[in-house]
Design a protein around this motif. Structure first.
Motif, mmCIF file in Angstrom:
data_model
loop_
_atom_site.group_PDB
_atom_site.id
_atom_site.type_symbol
_atom_site.label_atom_id
_atom_site.label_comp_id
_atom_site.label_asym_id
_atom_site.label_seq_id
_atom_site.Cartn_x
_atom_site.Cartn_y
_atom_site.Cartn_z
ATOM 1 N N SER A 82 0.844 -1.197 0.000
ATOM 2 C CA SER A 82 0.000 0.000 0.000
ATOM 3 C C SER A 82 0.876 1.242 0.000
ATOM 4 O O SER A 82 2.107 1.167 0.002
ATOM 5 C CB SER A 82 -0.911 -0.004 1.230
ATOM 6 N N ASP A 83 0.227 2.399 -0.014
ATOM 7 C CA ASP A 83 0.917 3.680 0.049
ATOM 8 C C ASP A 83 0.915 4.193 1.488
ATOM 9 O O ASP A 83 0.115 3.747 2.318
ATOM 10 C CB ASP A 83 0.218 4.708 -0.845
ATOM 11 N N PRO A 84 1.783 5.153 1.798
ATOM 12 C CA PRO A 84 1.721 5.783 3.127
ATOM 13 C C PRO A 84 0.349 6.416 3.367
ATOM 14 O O PRO A 84 -0.369 6.755 2.425
ATOM 15 C CB PRO A 84 2.825 6.843 3.062
ATOM 16 N N GLY A 85 0.034 6.610 4.625
ATOM 17 C CA GLY A 85 -1.249 7.191 4.988
ATOM 18 C C GLY A 85 -1.338 8.670 4.654
ATOM 19 O O GLY A 85 -0.348 9.309 4.282
ATOM 20 N N PRO A 86 -2.538 9.255 4.803
ATOM 21 C CA PRO A 86 -2.750 10.653 4.397
ATOM 22 C C PRO A 86 -1.900 11.652 5.175
ATOM 23 O O PRO A 86 -1.474 12.659 4.608
ATOM 24 C CB PRO A 86 -4.249 10.867 4.649
ATOM 25 N N ALA A 87 -1.637 11.413 6.457
ATOM 26 C CA ALA A 87 -0.850 12.377 7.234
ATOM 27 C C ALA A 87 0.573 12.460 6.701
ATOM 28 O O ALA A 87 1.137 13.556 6.551
ATOM 29 C CB ALA A 87 -0.847 11.990 8.710
ATOM 30 N N LEU A 88 1.170 11.309 6.382
ATOM 31 C CA LEU A 88 2.537 11.305 5.882
ATOM 32 C C LEU A 88 2.603 11.889 4.474
ATOM 33 O O LEU A 88 3.528 12.647 4.144
ATOM 34 C CB LEU A 88 3.083 9.875 5.907
ATOM 35 N N ARG A 89 1.619 11.571 3.652
ATOM 36 C CA ARG A 89 1.603 12.133 2.293
ATOM 37 C C ARG A 89 1.424 13.647 2.332
ATOM 38 O O ARG A 89 2.051 14.378 1.553
ATOM 39 C CB ARG A 89 0.491 11.486 1.464
ATOM 40 N N ALA A 90 0.582 14.118 3.242
ATOM 41 C CA ALA A 90 0.349 15.562 3.348
ATOM 42 C C ALA A 90 1.616 16.288 3.782
ATOM 43 O O ALA A 90 1.940 17.369 3.255
ATOM 44 C CB ALA A 90 -0.785 15.837 4.327
ATOM 45 N N LEU A 91 2.352 15.711 4.720
ATOM 46 C CA LEU A 91 3.594 16.348 5.144
ATOM 47 C C LEU A 91 4.601 16.358 3.997
ATOM 48 O O LEU A 91 5.315 17.357 3.790
ATOM 49 C CB LEU A 91 4.171 15.619 6.354
ATOM 50 N N HIS A 92 4.647 15.287 3.238
ATOM 51 C CA HIS A 92 5.547 15.223 2.082
ATOM 52 C C HIS A 92 5.240 16.353 1.104
ATOM 53 O O HIS A 92 6.162 17.039 0.608
ATOM 54 C CB HIS A 92 5.394 13.862 1.400
ATOM 55 N N GLU A 93 3.987 16.576 0.830
ATOM 56 C CA GLU A 93 3.600 17.647 -0.091
ATOM 57 C C GLU A 93 3.984 19.016 0.457
ATOM 58 O O GLU A 93 4.439 19.898 -0.285
ATOM 59 C CB GLU A 93 2.098 17.572 -0.355
ATOM 60 N N ARG A 94 3.839 19.198 1.762
ATOM 61 C CA ARG A 94 4.184 20.490 2.374
ATOM 62 C C ARG A 94 5.688 20.728 2.333
ATOM 63 O O ARG A 94 6.147 21.858 2.138
ATOM 64 C CB ARG A 94 3.661 20.545 3.807
#
Length: 263
Positions: free
Chosen positions: A235-247
């Protein structure tokens, strides 16, 4: 107040009398004691005790073993020393085995430290809260009830491992808010290596790296976590980790504390 035995479970089970460790017998006997200690003064039926220590496939002579271990624990309590009348009492009540006069002392002390840490945090004393949380962490000598077998204790061990990590994560987040980025990076690298699928730890590591001026390393930490999660979980990382990556990618100024922004 009479001084009794001190019991500890934040690591291998041990009982201490005036600082001297008391022999508690064979591993299964120690497991029986650990299970009864965790009842915190509530009686435990014979059937529940057998299920807790041996699971659904106990040996044919399990009743004799239970009686043997209970007798062994009584002897250990009686010969441990300490002040008269202070020893724990293990008896059959008609509804189950009941252990009284015994607390899990290190667990009780840990709870008190964390309670004080929460009060300090809520009162705005962040540094005191971190110090108290570190003292609580330092009480661990290993895994919960380390080395003792049985389905009940294995379940408790998993539960306490999760609780321990949650406290660690909260303490590290507080340290980041205090500006201790470089110190946290080193600890978080070790923790991510020990718990590579723990996304909250990766999130904290990325934030610590970014705030210490290592944006590229923060992005690399995300990519490594994404690879591990894909390989292990599919699977992919969860939404919190993806959101931090984008920031981090867009260098969101809100990721930096106010003291950095105004300097």
């Amino acid at each position: 107040m009479a001084e009794g035995l001190r019991f500890e479970l934040l690591g291998p089970l041990r009982a201490l009398c005036s600082g001297v460790e008391v022999p508690l017998g064979a591993p299964r006997q120690r497991a029986v004691l650990a299970v009864l200690l965790l009842q915190e003064g509530r009686p435990m039926t014979y059937e529940a005790l057998v299920d807790a220590v041996w699971g659904d496939r106990p040996p044919a002579h399990v009743r004799n073993l239970v009686q043997k271990y209970v007798s062994g624990l009584r002897r250990a309590f009686a010969t441990a020393g300490g002040e008269p009348g202070a020893e724990p009492r293990l008896r059959w009540t008609g509804s189950g085995y009941l252990l009284t006069g015994a607390d899990i002392d290190d667990l009780r002390e840990r709870r008190a430290l964390l309670g004080r840490a929460l009060a300090a945090r809520d009162g705005g004393a962040a540094r005191d809260a971190v110090t108290l949380a570190k003292q609580a962490e330092a009480m661990w000598r290993g895994e919960f009830a380390e080395g003792l077998a049985g389905p009940y204790l294995e379940g408790e061990r998993r539960r306490w491992a999760e609780k321990r990590l949650m406290v660690l994560e909260a303490r590290l987040e507080a340290e980041l808010e205090l500006g201790r980025y470089h110190e946290c990076v080193h600890e978080l690298v070790r923790q991510v290596a020990a718990h590579p699928l723990r996304e909250r730890l990766v999130w904290l590591l990325m934030l610590a790296l970014y705030r210490s001026g290592q944006a590229t390393a923060a992005l690399l930490a995300f990519e490594e976590a994404r690879r591990r999660i894909a390989e292990e979980m599919g699977s992919d990382p969860g939404p919190a980790l993806r959101a931090l990556h984008e920031r981090v990618l867009r260098q969101d100024p809100a990721l930096l504390p106010e003291s950095v922004l105004v300097s």
